[in-house]
Write a protein that holds these residues in place. Structure first.
Motif, short mmCIF file in Angstrom:
data_model
loop_
_atom_site.label_atom_id
_atom_site.label_comp_id
_atom_site.label_asym_id
_atom_site.label_seq_id
_atom_site.Cartn_x
_atom_site.Cartn_y
_atom_site.Cartn_z
N TRP A 198 0.86 -1.19 0.00
CA TRP A 198 0.00 0.00 0.00
C TRP A 198 0.89 1.23 0.00
CZ3 TRP A 198 -4.90 0.09 -1.09
CH2 TRP A 198 -5.72 1.18 -0.71
N ASN A 202 -2.35 6.19 5.55
CA ASN A 202 -3.74 6.50 5.91
C ASN A 202 -4.51 6.92 4.66
OD1 ASN A 202 -3.29 6.15 8.76
ND2 ASN A 202 -2.20 8.11 8.72
N GLY A 203 -5.36 6.05 4.20
CA GLY A 203 -6.12 6.39 3.00
C GLY A 203 -7.16 5.33 2.69
N TRP A 204 -8.04 5.67 1.78
CA TRP A 204 -9.10 4.74 1.38
C TRP A 204 -9.35 4.97 -0.11
CZ3 TRP A 204 -9.37 9.05 4.27
CH2 TRP A 204 -10.17 10.11 3.79
N ILE A 205 -9.86 3.95 -0.76
CA ILE A 205 -10.06 4.05 -2.21
C ILE A 205 -11.30 4.87 -2.49
CG2 ILE A 205 -10.53 2.73 -4.32
CD1 ILE A 205 -8.90 0.45 -3.13
N SER A 206 -11.09 5.96 -3.21
CA SER A 206 -12.21 6.84 -3.57
C SER A 206 -12.65 6.65 -5.01
CB SER A 206 -11.80 8.31 -3.35
OG SER A 206 -10.65 8.63 -4.11
N GLU A 208 -12.19 3.49 -8.23
CA GLU A 208 -11.61 2.21 -8.64
C GLU A 208 -10.96 2.29 -10.03
OE1 GLU A 208 -11.35 -0.51 -6.95
OE2 GLU A 208 -12.77 -0.33 -5.29
N ILE A 229 -6.59 7.04 -4.17
CA ILE A 229 -6.58 6.75 -2.73
C ILE A 229 -6.66 8.08 -1.99
CG2 ILE A 229 -5.33 5.65 -0.85
CD1 ILE A 229 -3.85 3.97 -2.96
N ALA A 231 -6.57 10.65 0.94
CA ALA A 231 -5.79 10.70 2.17
C ALA A 231 -5.59 12.15 2.55
CB ALA A 231 -4.43 10.01 1.96
N HIS A 303 -5.64 13.48 -2.78
CA HIS A 303 -5.63 12.03 -2.95
C HIS A 303 -4.37 11.63 -3.72
CE1 HIS A 303 -7.07 13.11 -6.96
NE2 HIS A 303 -6.78 11.87 -7.33
N ARG A 318 -5.34 -3.37 -7.38
CA ARG A 318 -5.97 -4.15 -6.31
C ARG A 318 -5.46 -5.60 -6.34
NH1 ARG A 318 -10.23 -3.30 -3.00
NH2 ARG A 318 -11.44 -1.35 -3.18
N ARG A 323 -2.42 -6.05 1.94
CA ARG A 323 -2.58 -5.15 3.10
C ARG A 323 -2.58 -5.98 4.37
NH1 ARG A 323 -6.17 0.05 2.81
NH2 ARG A 323 -4.80 0.36 4.55
#
Length: 323
Positions: A198, A202-206, A208, A229, A231, A303, A318, A323
Motif C-alpha cells: 500500500w 492512511n487512505g481509502w479508495i475513492s 476504482e 486513494i 488521504a 488524494h 488491487r 494489506r
C-alpha cells in the motif's frame, strides 16, 4: 689383537724343538724337596696349543658377551624410540579420527539445515531448485577385514578414504547451497521489485480502476487507469517496489508526478502529489518515502492517483496490493 696373539703363538712354537727335552723344576715355598719334571718337544708344543685354544675360547666368549650386551642395549634404545614414535603417531591418528568425526557431524547438521531451508522455501511458495541426488554422493561402505598386520597403515588408509569422501560430499553440498541461495536471492529480489504494498499509510479508495464517470464533468465512459486513494493532504507516499525513477515532475493532468521503473516488466506511477522527494535516475527501495499526498493537476481534492504498469499496460493495482 687376534693378529698379535697369532704372532706370539707362532713365536712360542718356533722356540720349541721337537727333538729336545725340556725340564720344569718345582721349588716349594716351604723349603721342601724340589721336584723335576721332564717334557719332550712334542709335549711342550701340545701344551702350548692347548693354552692357546683356551685363551682363544675365552677371548671369543668375552667378545661375544660384549657384542650381545652392546647390541642388547642398542636394541632396547631402538625399541624405546619405536614405542615413543608409535605413541606420538597413535595420538595423531586419534586426533585425526576425532577431527574426522566432528566434520562428519557438522556435515550432517549442514545437510539437515539444507532440508529445513527447502521445507521453508516450499512453505513460502518458492520452488526449490533441482539439487544433487543423495545417491550421487559417496556413501559409507565397509566390513570385517581379518589378517591385517599393518594396523597403523590400515587406520591411515581408512582415514584417508573417509576424508576424501567427506571432501567430495562437502563440495556437492556447497553447490546445492549455492543453488538454494541463488533461488532465494532471486525470489527476494523479485519480491523487492514487485509492487504489492500500500503506497500511503492512511487512505481509502475513492475511485476504482476501470470505466467510471468523469470526476469533474460527470460524463460516463472515462477510463481510469489506476486507483484514487483519498488521504489527508501532506500524507507520506512510499515507493510500491524497488526501482529507478524515470520521471519526477509535472505531467499534464497528473500534476506533480513520479514514475518508477522496476524489474520483471513492472512500473508504478504516483500522481497529484504536493511534494516530490526524489530525482530522476535515483534508485529507490521498496517502501521508501518519495513524496506527499496533494491535489495538483486534474483533481477534486487531496488524494494519490496510483498506477501499476506491466509490460507497458496499466493493470488493476488491487490484484497486486497486500494489506
Amino acid at each position: 689383537m687376534i693378529r698379535a696373539f697369532h704372532t706370539t703363538w707362532n713365536f712360542l712354537k718356533s722356540m720349541v724343538c721337537r727333538d729336545k727335552t725340556y725340564s720344569v723344576m718345582v721349588v716349594p715355598n716351604d723349603g721342601g724337596e724340589m721336584s723335576n719334571h721332564d717334557f719332550d718337544g712334542n709335549e711342550v708344543r701340545t701344551l702350548i696349543n692347548v693354552i692357546a685354544g683356551v685363551v682363544a675360547f675365552i677371548a671369543f666368549s668375552v667378545g661375544t658377551m660384549y657384542y650381545v650386551i652392546y647390541t642388547g642395549w642398542a636394541d632396547r634404545n631402538e625399541l624405546k624410540e619405536y614405542y615413543a614414535a608409535k605413541e606420538i603417531q597413535d595420538k595423531r591418528l586419534e586426533d585425526l579420527q576425532n577431527l574426522t568425526d566432528n566434520v562428519q557431524k557438522e556435515l550432517a547438521e549442514l545437510q539437515q539445515m539444507k532440508k529445513d531451508v527447502i521445507r521453508e522455501m516450499k512453505k513460502a511458495g518458492m520452488e526449490p531448485p533441482t539439487l544433487a541426488d543423495e545417491k550421487d554422493k559417496r556413501s559409507g561402505k565397509g566390513g570385517p577385514i581379518f589378517g591385517l598386520t599393518d594396523r597403523m597403515g590400515s587406520k591411515m588408509r581408512v582415514l584417508e578414504e573417509q576424508n576424501e569422501n567427506l571432501a567430495f560430499n562437502i563440495e556437492i553440498d556447497k553447490q546445492d547451497i549455492k543453488k538454494l541461495y541463488k533461488v532465494i536471492r532471486q525470489d527476494n529480489y523479485k519480491k523487492e521489485v514487485t509492487p504489492d504494498i500500500w503506497p500511503v499509510d492512511n487512505g481509502w479508495i475513492s475511485s476504482e480502476f476501470g470505466r467510471r464517470q468523469d470526476p469533474v464533468t460527470g460524463a460516463w465512459g472515462d477510463f481510469h487507469p489506476g486507483l484514487d486513494i483519498a488521504a489527508p493532504y501532506g500524507e507520506p507516499v512510499y515507493a510500491g517496489a524497488s526501482g529507478r525513477v524515470t520521471h519526477a515532475g509535472w505531467y499534464s493532468g497528473y500534476g506533480k508526478y513520479i514514475e518508477i521503473e522496476h524489474d520483471y516488466g513492472y512500473s508504478t506511477a504516483y500522481g497529484h502529489l504536493s511534494t516530490i522527494a526524489v530525482n530522476v535516475n535515483a534508485y529507490v527501495v521498496k517502501g521508501q518515502f518519495i513524496g506527499r499526498v496533494g491535489s495538483t493537476g486534474y483533481s477534486t481534492g487531496p488524494h494519490l492517483h496510483y498506477e501499476v504498469i506491466l509490460w507497458g499496460e496499466q493493470i488493476n493495482p488491487r490484484g497486486m496490493i497486500k494489506r
